[in-house]
Motif scaffolding. Sequence first.
Motif, PDB file in Angstrom:
ATOM      1  N   GLU A   1       0.820  -1.214   0.000  1.00  0.00           N
ATOM      2  CA  GLU A   1       0.000   0.000   0.000  1.00  0.00           C
ATOM      3  C   GLU A   1       0.852   1.261   0.000  1.00  0.00           C
ATOM      4  O   GLU A   1       0.331   2.375  -0.090  1.00  0.00           O
ATOM      5  CB  GLU A   1      -0.916   0.016   1.224  1.00  0.00           C
ATOM      6  N   GLY A   2       2.169   1.085   0.122  1.00  0.00           N
ATOM      7  CA  GLY A   2       3.054   2.238   0.032  1.00  0.00           C
ATOM      8  C   GLY A   2       3.940   2.415   1.250  1.00  0.00           C
ATOM      9  O   GLY A   2       3.751   1.790   2.295  1.00  0.00           O
ATOM     10  N   ASP A   3       4.906   3.267   1.064  1.00  0.00           N
ATOM     11  CA  ASP A   3       5.900   3.627   2.072  1.00  0.00           C
ATOM     12  C   ASP A   3       5.809   5.141   2.215  1.00  0.00           C
ATOM     13  O   ASP A   3       6.006   5.880   1.258  1.00  0.00           O
ATOM     14  CB  ASP A   3       7.277   3.192   1.553  1.00  0.00           C
ATOM     15  N   LYS A   4       5.477   5.613   3.413  1.00  0.00           N
ATOM     16  CA  LYS A   4       5.224   7.041   3.617  1.00  0.00           C
ATOM     17  C   LYS A   4       6.520   7.771   3.940  1.00  0.00           C
ATOM     18  O   LYS A   4       7.253   7.365   4.837  1.00  0.00           O
ATOM     19  CB  LYS A   4       4.207   7.228   4.742  1.00  0.00           C
ATOM     20  N   ARG A   5       6.815   8.827   3.198  1.00  0.00           N
ATOM     21  CA  ARG A   5       7.934   9.714   3.510  1.00  0.00           C
ATOM     22  C   ARG A   5       7.375  10.949   4.215  1.00  0.00           C
ATOM     23  O   ARG A   5       6.544  11.667   3.663  1.00  0.00           O
ATOM     24  CB  ARG A   5       8.666  10.115   2.227  1.00  0.00           C
ATOM     25  N   ILE A   6       7.830  11.174   5.438  1.00  0.00           N
ATOM     26  CA  ILE A   6       7.406  12.321   6.229  1.00  0.00           C
ATOM     27  C   ILE A   6       8.592  13.247   6.411  1.00  0.00           C
ATOM     28  O   ILE A   6       9.660  12.815   6.863  1.00  0.00           O
ATOM     29  CB  ILE A   6       6.864  11.885   7.609  1.00  0.00           C
TER      30      ILE A   6
ATOM     31  N   ARG B   1       4.511   6.612  -1.154  1.00  0.00           N
ATOM     32  CA  ARG B   1       5.195   6.119  -2.352  1.00  0.00           C
ATOM     33  C   ARG B   1       4.787   4.669  -2.565  1.00  0.00           C
ATOM     34  O   ARG B   1       5.137   3.799  -1.776  1.00  0.00           O
ATOM     35  CB  ARG B   1       6.714   6.245  -2.175  1.00  0.00           C
ATOM     36  N   ARG B   2       4.056   4.448  -3.637  1.00  0.00           N
ATOM     37  CA  ARG B   2       3.510   3.114  -3.900  1.00  0.00           C
ATOM     38  C   ARG B   2       4.436   2.370  -4.856  1.00  0.00           C
ATOM     39  O   ARG B   2       4.837   2.912  -5.891  1.00  0.00           O
ATOM     40  CB  ARG B   2       2.110   3.230  -4.501  1.00  0.00           C
TER      41      ARG B   2
ATOM     42  N   ASN C   1      10.692   3.180  -3.295  1.00  0.00           N
ATOM     43  CA  ASN C   1      11.504   4.375  -3.521  1.00  0.00           C
ATOM     44  C   ASN C   1      11.226   4.959  -4.895  1.00  0.00           C
ATOM     45  O   ASN C   1      11.076   4.227  -5.883  1.00  0.00           O
ATOM     46  CB  ASN C   1      12.986   4.035  -3.421  1.00  0.00           C
ATOM     47  N   LEU C   2      11.164   6.283  -4.979  1.00  0.00           N
ATOM     48  CA  LEU C   2      10.914   6.933  -6.265  1.00  0.00           C
ATOM     49  C   LEU C   2      12.000   6.589  -7.264  1.00  0.00           C
ATOM     50  O   LEU C   2      11.735   6.454  -8.467  1.00  0.00           O
ATOM     51  CB  LEU C   2      10.811   8.449  -6.076  1.00  0.00           C
ATOM     52  N   ALA C   3      13.237   6.432  -6.785  1.00  0.00           N
ATOM     53  CA  ALA C   3      14.340   6.078  -7.677  1.00  0.00           C
ATOM     54  C   ALA C   3      14.181   4.680  -8.255  1.00  0.00           C
ATOM     55  O   ALA C   3      14.795   4.345  -9.278  1.00  0.00           O
ATOM     56  CB  ALA C   3      15.669   6.176  -6.923  1.00  0.00           C
ATOM     57  N   MET C   4      13.359   3.843  -7.616  1.00  0.00           N
ATOM     58  CA  MET C   4      13.112   2.485  -8.086  1.00  0.00           C
ATOM     59  C   MET C   4      11.789   2.381  -8.847  1.00  0.00           C
ATOM     60  O   MET C   4      11.286   1.290  -9.071  1.00  0.00           O
ATOM     61  CB  MET C   4      13.102   1.517  -6.903  1.00  0.00           C
ATOM     62  N   GLY C   5      11.215   3.519  -9.203  1.00  0.00           N
ATOM     63  CA  GLY C   5       9.976   3.504  -9.977  1.00  0.00           C
ATOM     64  C   GLY C   5       8.718   3.602  -9.164  1.00  0.00           C
ATOM     65  O   GLY C   5       7.613   3.422  -9.692  1.00  0.00           O
ATOM     66  N   GLY C   6       8.836   3.886  -7.863  1.00  0.00           N
ATOM     67  CA  GLY C   6       7.654   4.074  -7.032  1.00  0.00           C
ATOM     68  C   GLY C   6       6.846   5.287  -7.482  1.00  0.00           C
ATOM     69  O   GLY C   6       7.389   6.237  -8.041  1.00  0.00           O
ATOM     70  N   THR C   7       5.553   5.243  -7.228  1.00  0.00           N
ATOM     71  CA  THR C   7       4.657   6.326  -7.634  1.00  0.00           C
ATOM     72  C   THR C   7       4.239   7.140  -6.417  1.00  0.00           C
ATOM     73  O   THR C   7       3.686   6.585  -5.460  1.00  0.00           O
ATOM     74  CB  THR C   7       3.395   5.753  -8.308  1.00  0.00           C
ATOM     75  N   PRO C   8       4.498   8.454  -6.417  1.00  0.00           N
ATOM     76  CA  PRO C   8       4.086   9.266  -5.275  1.00  0.00           C
ATOM     77  C   PRO C   8       2.609   9.598  -5.333  1.00  0.00           C
ATOM     78  O   PRO C   8       2.032   9.773  -6.406  1.00  0.00           O
ATOM     79  CB  PRO C   8       4.945  10.530  -5.434  1.00  0.00           C
ATOM     80  N   GLU C   9       1.993   9.679  -4.164  1.00  0.00           N
ATOM     81  CA  GLU C   9       0.604  10.077  -4.080  1.00  0.00           C
ATOM     82  C   GLU C   9       0.383  10.874  -2.804  1.00  0.00           C
ATOM     83  O   GLU C   9       1.119  10.720  -1.814  1.00  0.00           O
ATOM     84  CB  GLU C   9      -0.320   8.852  -4.134  1.00  0.00           C
TER      85      GLU C   9
ATOM     86  N   ARG D   1       9.537  18.206  -3.646  1.00  0.00           N
ATOM     87  CA  ARG D   1       8.778  18.542  -4.851  1.00  0.00           C
ATOM     88  C   ARG D   1       7.436  17.820  -4.870  1.00  0.00           C
ATOM     89  O   ARG D   1       6.401  18.396  -5.233  1.00  0.00           O
ATOM     90  CB  ARG D   1       9.582  18.184  -6.104  1.00  0.00           C
ATOM     91  N   GLU D   2       7.450  16.542  -4.487  1.00  0.00           N
ATOM     92  CA  GLU D   2       6.213  15.757  -4.512  1.00  0.00           C
ATOM     93  C   GLU D   2       5.229  16.239  -3.450  1.00  0.00           C
ATOM     94  O   GLU D   2       4.022  16.297  -3.699  1.00  0.00           O
ATOM     95  CB  GLU D   2       6.542  14.277  -4.324  1.00  0.00           C
ATOM     96  N   VAL D   3       5.748  16.574  -2.269  1.00  0.00           N
ATOM     97  CA  VAL D   3       4.862  17.092  -1.213  1.00  0.00           C
ATOM     98  C   VAL D   3       4.213  18.396  -1.660  1.00  0.00           C
ATOM     99  O   VAL D   3       3.010  18.616  -1.458  1.00  0.00           O
ATOM    100  CB  VAL D   3       5.656  17.305   0.092  1.00  0.00           C
TER     101      VAL D   3
END
Length: 322
Positions: free
Chosen positions: A214-219, A232-233, A242-250, A298-300
């Motif tokens: 369901e994702g990994d939350k970056r705070i 990050r899903r 991880n976004l560097a591994m192709g994860g999708t931010p939401e 940037r994503e936040v």
Amino acid sequence: MQQLFLTDPLSRLRPAQDSSVALMQAAQGAGSQVWWAEPRQLQAVDGDIAVLAQPLELASTHHNPQGWHVPDPWYRQGVSEQRSLTSFQVVWMRRDPPVDDAYVFAAGLLAQAERRGVRVVNRPASLLIWNEKLSALQFSQLMAPTIVSADCASLLAFIHQHRDVVLKPLEGRGGQGVVRASSAMAGLQALLELVTAQQQLPVLVQAFLPDVVEGDKRILLANGEPVGAINRRPRRGDFRSNLAMGGTPEACGLSARDHAICRALAEPLRRAGLAFVGIDVIGSWLSEINVTSPTGLREVERLGGVPAADLIVERIMEAAAR
């Protein structure tokens, strides 16, 4: 106010994604003059810590639902000057890992400048001590079951106990080298021998958390207080978010558990001089504490509508003015 940013070469920075660029733009927007250099340009001259730095003028950017619009060029450089670090009110150490010899030497020079009253974000000594993986062990009660060891027998016993685990190299970043393993997999002993370099290097092994699908939350935390978060899903077929591994931010909010984790970390982070930190939370569990070059601003800002870089710079400037 004048602020110095020590980063990787400007040619490597991606202004539509890079948190360092967001922070530089926020500093400029707050009325500061922004200076830039690479850490390798630090030097000690008769006991004073100096740097060959350039003033930057950054173009403004804006975002839309698809991403960030970045002018080309996105910055203009001024003439390089040799300047004492004492001439800057804030110095940001934002070079990406690995924490190699060059990083350690730069941190040592910054620690000397800090003794002369220079405010360095983050504190140089803490950058070296607070390894992204190991530092979370201070808060083991907030983490999933975890072992750090170079001993294959100890690691095997832990894996057989928890059955499904994740192996993380201690020097890794951005999800690189993270492997999922199980007690039933063939070649497990050989895998452990490989990741520990024949039992010479410790590795972190953690019980696998199914919630990661369901994702990994970056705070993001500024002076110990949360300023924003993203989820990050992981992409299909991978567990690494991880976004560097192709994860999708939401976009996401903070749960009561997230706030409890932040409260538990706040005072230790402040005492350590870790003014800007990104923590990772999977489900209800703290995973990592990122201190060297936290990302996600940037994503936040784009997904959450939160002026996170402005808030972080504002809090850092307020602290520097005291």
